[in-house]
Design an enzyme around this catalytic site. Structure first.
Site, short mmCIF file in Angstrom:
data_model
loop_
_atom_site.label_atom_id
_atom_site.label_comp_id
_atom_site.label_asym_id
_atom_site.label_seq_id
_atom_site.Cartn_x
_atom_site.Cartn_y
_atom_site.Cartn_z
N ARG A 23 5.77 0.75 -6.18
CA ARG A 23 4.59 0.65 -5.32
C ARG A 23 3.83 1.97 -5.19
O ARG A 23 2.62 1.98 -5.36
CB ARG A 23 4.97 0.10 -3.94
CG ARG A 23 5.08 -1.43 -3.93
CD ARG A 23 5.51 -1.90 -2.56
NE ARG A 23 6.68 -1.12 -2.11
CZ ARG A 23 7.09 -1.06 -0.86
NH1 ARG A 23 6.44 -1.71 0.08
NH2 ARG A 23 8.16 -0.36 -0.55
N ASN A 41 4.97 -5.71 -1.80
CA ASN A 41 6.30 -6.01 -2.32
C ASN A 41 6.70 -7.37 -1.81
O ASN A 41 6.63 -7.61 -0.61
CB ASN A 41 7.27 -5.01 -1.71
CG ASN A 41 8.08 -4.30 -2.74
OD1 ASN A 41 7.91 -4.52 -3.94
ND2 ASN A 41 8.96 -3.45 -2.29
#
Ligand code: ZN
Ligand code: ZN
Ligand code: FE
Length: 751
Positions: A23, A41
């Site tokens: 990320r 996520n």
């Protein structure tokens, strides 16, 4: 502000994208490229909402693929146009769970270069032996459950200090959301236990440990997935002591070298081998010895298992050590699993070593060091554990709910989740009670972690395998898959093959569907069924399984087939050195057919030749005889003869020629080469016969005998020269650790 060419895309990324710094990587990349939107996520992967003009978004997606973090692996990217929301920045949004699907769990990653640098410069992490970041550190070994959050790992015991917490929360920091983040002020610590003395200062521990190792002593040290026993690999005295501690175990020891240059002083290293040595997985790589280490390390074999430091503590230790090489072997006795519990380690090792170095971070999932070798430029894994597990094998069909129990020796089990087969770490020999416990506990923890509910179970045909018995107690339908068929279908699964192939499965033992022991098999098969096209001729093996450790038994049986009662008169050392009393007993057993099961095993044939040449008549560890036979090979392109009757391949002509060579005092290394060349020849000629009969051109090689580097290299080469498409195991072991994957895919196809 919206440019009238701007569009919005939803980019869904599946694969290993959690716990590997994915990320923050996407975030920073989006900022760089001026992409607006968000990244999220989820338990089934990562989703990005990206707004920009189409060209920029394409370049962004391309960079995601080409620049992804080292340990990540993208299995799928789905990009679809979506509603334009006109976001004015890019953000990481809070995780949400939206489906039953799970993301992949990252294997453990060796310490990265930036962290090694931080060890010297970052105030709160100077010499900190548990340093890690989003690119490196423990993962699988510390995880208890999903999603991968600190609370669900054995790091939950340690409260982050304000400095670590700030790094953890800063998206521009390399430790953003690094779950095991820690430092000298807040993280786990080592302590050294030696004769009632406990040292807890890290530099003192390292100095003491290095001093002991440099002075021929043995230490136990907690590693990533379990305890290791260590000693100076250049000291005969130390290595002999370690052999005694390991209960005289004769298996070769693995060696950790200070750096690649040190490796090159002792072993030959090809570019492909160096690549594996240096990879973030940091496996043990089997290399050919150049200069001698201590005698007892390889026990006379010409190869050595080599690895480079992978934990910060290894680097810190080498900073203090004088020696360039230490043995680093599993902390266990005989076939027991590697010890992971601190009290048990102190209890087991205190009186056998000079120091036990423990730490207070619990190992949740046990792993051993993985082992690979390179043949024809490709990495082949033969023990799959640390750094590789639990990476799944991606299949082309759904295997949800299938539990595959695996074999018995070198066990590994597998579970089916969607289109993924998830293989357990190397478990070991189930006949050992502690290993069997490790097996059942790991099945439980995999089921929990991966939300797995078995709907069908698969096992070997062998009714007495403990893995077979295990599934009989599960309350689900059971499917049996023949051992060698499973060997071949495991490789088909690795390559996504779903058609008829020629399977060549060579190994030590496996129950055949005719009730005999198989192991030199040519199968025509698809995932579902097989037909036995040809096999090595049956040979009675006096004492059955016992012969695996006493190769002289099979050698005697082979000679008796050729020479009958005249066997005892042969003027060769093998016969002259036989224990007469034992030989007479075996002779009687063969004549009266008492406890002499029939076997077509390639492993037993290699055993027989190793014994005939006096290279190995009694084995101290599994497959020692074939390993020594391979190790003895000298350069020679000649070969022996064999006969093809119906579907049976008869090596009696070869046996007779070997005896003649022995009488002529031909060196055993030449005999070994000629024998190996014969087996290669058998593969090529049989494959050609099958191609002529069936038009099948795809050849799959599998079975433990292909851990023989010479055999695998030459067989692949010769088959390729003859224009076959050759598939040999790379990511999955060719030995019985691969069986579970084959069982899983075959069972799914059968139902
Ligand atoms: Zn790092
Ligand atoms: Zn801290
Ligand atoms: Fe096998």
């Amino acid at each position: 502000m919206q440019n009238n060419q701007d569009k919005a895309f939803r980019i869904q990324i599946k694969g290993l994208v959690q716990g590997v710094g994915f990320r923050p990587f996407v975030f920073i990349l989006a900022k760089e490229k001026g992409i607006k939107g968000w990244v999220e996520n989820r338990n089934d992967g990562v989703v990005i909402h990206a707004e920009a003009n189409e060209k920029e978004i394409n370049s962004f997606t391309g960079s995601i693929i080409s620049k992804a973090p080292l340990a990540s692996s993208i299995s799928e990217i789905i990009k679809t146009e979506t509603d334009f929301k006109n976001y004015n920045d890019f953000q990481i949004v809070k995780s949400s769970s939206i489906s039953e699907e799970i993301t992949e769990i990252s294997p453990d990653i060796s310490v990265c270069g930036q962290c090694l640098n931080d060890l010297r410069h970052q105030q709160h992490r100077i010499d900190y032996p548990f340093i890690n970041c989003t690119h490196c550190g423990p993962r699988f070994t510390i995880i208890e459950d999903l999603p991968y959050d600190r609370e669900k790992t054995s790091m939950k015991e340690f409260l982050m200090c304000p400095v670590c917490e700030q790094e953890y929360k800063d998206v521009y920091d390399r430790r953003f959301h690094a779950q095991p983040v820690a430092c000298n002020n807040c993280g786990p610590e080592y302590s050294l236990h030696s004769n009632e003395i406990i040292i807890s200062e890290v530099l003192e521990i390292l100095e003491k440990a290095a001093d002991l190792l440099d002075n021929h002593e043995i230490i136990a040290i907690k590693g990533m997935g379990g305890y290791n026993l260590s000693c100076n690999a250049l000291s005969n005295l130390a290595v002999n002591k370690l052999r005694a501690v390991k209960k005289r175990e004769q298996k070769p020891f693995a060696v950790m070298f200070r750096n690649p240059d040190a490796v090159k002083n002792y072993a030959f290293v090809s570019p492909a081998e160096e690549k594996s040595l240096l990879s973030w997985r940091k496996p043990i790589v089997l290399l050919t010895l150049k200069n001698k280490l201590a005698e007892g390390v390889s026990n006379g074999l010409n190869s050595v298992g080599v690895m480079l430091p992978y934990l910060p503590v290894h680097y810190l230790l080498f900073n203090k050590l004088k020696t360039d090489a230490i043995v680093l072997t599993s902390g266990n006795f005989s076939d027991e699993p590697i010890i992971i519990n601190d009290e048990e380690a102190i209890k087991s090792f205190s009186d056998k070593t000079s120091a036990v170095i423990v730490n207070n971070r619990e190992i949740v999932n046990r792993t051993d060091d993985s082992v690979v070798f390179i043949v024809n430029e490709s990495e082949r894994i033969i023990r799959r554990s640390r750094g590789y597990v639990p990476n799944p094998v991606l299949l082309k069909f759904n295997v949800e709910g299938v539990f595959a129990a695996g074999a018995e020796l070198t066990n590994c089990f597998a579970i089916g989740k969607g289109q993924q087969a998830i293989l357990s770490q190397h478990i070991g020999d189930l006949q050992n009670f502690e290993t069997y416990t490790f097996y059942t506990e790991s099945i439980e923890s995999f089921s929990k972690m991966f939300r797995f509910k078995p709907e069908i179970a698969v096992c070997d045909l062998h009714p007495d395998y403990l893995s077979t018995r295990f599934v009989q107690h599960m309350k689900v339908p059971v499917v049996e898959i023949q051992h060698h068929h499973a060997h071949i279908t495991s490789v088909m699964a690795e390559y996504g093959l779903d058609e008829k192939v020629t399977g060549i499965a060579f190994d030590g033992t496996g129950l055949g569907s005719d009730g005999h022991i198989w192991g030199g098999e040519f199968l025509i098969c698809d995932l579902k069924d097989f037909e036995r096209y040809a096999h090595f001729a049956y040979l009675p093996v006096p004492g059955g399984d016992k012969a695996a450790y006493e190769p002289w038994r099979t050698a005697f049986s082979l000679l008796r087939k050729v020479y009958g009662d005249k066997t005892f008169d042969l003027p060769i050392a093998f016969i002259q050195n036989l224990n007469q009393q034992k030989a007479v007993t075996i002779n009687e057993m063969l004549i009266n057919n008492v406890n002499c099961p029939l076997s077509s095993s390639a492993g037993r044939l290699f055993d027989a030749v190793a014994a005939l040449t006096n290279i190995c008549t009694v084995a101290g560890f599994h497959a020692e005889a074939p390993m020594r036979l391979e190790s003895a090979i000298q350069k020679c392109d000649e070969k022996y003869d064999f006969e093809f009757y119906d579907c049976s391949i008869n090596f009696l002509p070869a046996a007779e020629q070997i005896v003649n060579d022995l009488i002529k005092k031909v060196p055993s290394g030449i005999i070994s080469a000629k024998f190996h060349n014969t087996i290669v020849d058998v593969c090529v000629i049989t494959a050609q016969k099958i191609r002529k009969d069936t038009k099948i051109n795809k050849i799959v090689l599998s079975g433990g005998s292909f851990q023989n580097r010479y055999l695998l290299e030459k067989t692949e080469e010769k088959l390729l020269i003859n224009k076959f498409d050759v598939f040999s195991p790379r990511k999955i072991p060719c030995n019985d650790a691969g069986i579970a994957l084959g069982q899983l895919v075959s069972a799914r196809k059968k139902l």
